[in-house]
Design an enzyme around this catalytic site. Structure first.
Site: not given
Length: 361
Positions: A102, A169, A193
């Site tokens: 990511w 992040d 999540k």
């Protein structure tokens, strides 16, 4: 209904009490005679929802007054573009610590806007410590992915960036452990999540970092737009924000971040211990950088991995297949995963290993 344990990396398991509350209010939200999905985002009822969500998040994370809380769409992937568009101009430099898939994607978007200096650890299974001297003198910000969903790594300590804003992040571990928000310039997270369902993204941004976007920046990619309009410039993901508020209330009622961290450490220790003591399963991550949320593990033979996944699914353990770039298995044990789910997975793993050994395979 069949009992299953959802180990998906996201969209992920939600707390059962939250789902039951959603079910209860599905047709009539607090006497309005309407579902939240039908409420106007300009209504007083929804304003109470979004205000309540912000208040709960501020309380749980102890967010300082000099930070805005924004509710947006587009997931972390859109933030990869928004961050450089707002904070990185042509000819300016930003530093990115690349610890997984990511953060690599975040770099690609930033390179479209300005200069990017990357920091690549020697191994994808560990993350070194960083200090101010490691970063560019004129860096506009330093970006990290603080927990790597795919690789199963996390920062054991956050980089000391000095006066440079630290951006993180935190999609896959926000609310999972204690956090000092004041050390960051911007924290962002897709909700799917630990925060709630997919569709809403939370950004916690220091006030002095707002209003820096160039004039040509599209309105919906400018943080100032969300600040000025209270995250209501356009129709937000209303139902997702409602569920997010319920999740935040559940976290508060279950001990806040302190309670979540204690349970998460207990779950992670249980699973890591089973893997480390096993003669079959293996986790490659350095112990000091092991994620509390995403635990990859595998065996040497692909056919045995496939057999394990097949039998695990039949036993009610869902979405254990590892990311295609890594293979093997991955157990995502977010806040809402009950301890019992991890205990039963560990028992299944031990039984699988024993039967495999007895079968001579």
């Amino acid at each position: 209904m069949k009992t299953v344990y959802n180990f998906s990396a996201g969209p992920a398991v939600l707390p059962k009490p939250v789902l039951e509350k959603v079910q209860e209010e599905m047709l009539d939200y607090e006497g309005t005679g309407m579902s939240v999905m039908e409420l106007s985002h300009r209504s007083g009822a929804f304003q109470e929802i979004i205000d309540g969500a912000e208040a709960l998040l501020r309380g749980l994370l102890r967010i300082p007054d000099d930070f805005h809380v924004l509710f947006m769409q587009g997931g972390a992937s859109l933030q990869f573009s928004m961050i450089p568009l707002n904070l990185l101009g042509p000819g300016q430099t930003a530093d990115y610590i690349v610890t997984g898939s990511w953060s690599k994607k975040a770099v690609k978007e930033a390179e479209k806007v300005g200069e990017v200096r990357t920091h690549l650890p020697n191994s994808q299974h560990s993350i070194p410590q960083f200090s101010r001297d490691d970063f560019s003198k004129d860096a506009r910000y330093v970006h990290i992915t603080s927990n790597n969903t795919i690789e199963g790594t996390r920062f054991s300590g956050y980089p000391d960036t000095g006066e440079i804003p630290l951006i993180a992040d935190m999609s896959s571990h926000i609310l999972s452990e204690e956090l000092d928000v004041s050390k960051f310039g911007l924290i962002y997270a897709g909700a799917q999540k630990n925060l709630g369902p997919s569709g809403v993204t939370v950004a916690i941004i220091r006030k002095d970092l707002v209003g820096r976007a160039p004039e040509h920046c599209p309105a919906l990619l400018d943080y100032e737009t969300y600040v000025k309009h209270g995250s209501l410039f356009n129709t937000p993901p209303t139902f997702a924000i409602y569920v997010l508020k319920l999740v935040l209330k559940w976290v508060k009622e279950n001990g806040g971040l302190e309670g979540m961290e204690a349970r998460n450490r207990e779950k992670a220790e249980l699973l890591y211990s089973a893997i480390d003591q096993s003669g079959l399963f293996h986790n490659p991550v350095s112990p000091e950088n092991r994620s509390l949320m995403n635990i990859p593990f595998s065996v040497e033979k692909d056919e045995v991995n496939a057999r394990f996944l097949k039998e695990a699914k039949e036993a009610g353990f869902e979405f254990l297949k590892g990311h295609r770039s890594v293979g093997g298995m991955r157990a995502s044990i977010y806040n809402a995963m009950p301890l019992q789910g991890v205990k039963e997975l560990v028992d299944f793993m031990k039984n699988f290993e024993r039967e495999l050994s007895e079968g001579g395979s």
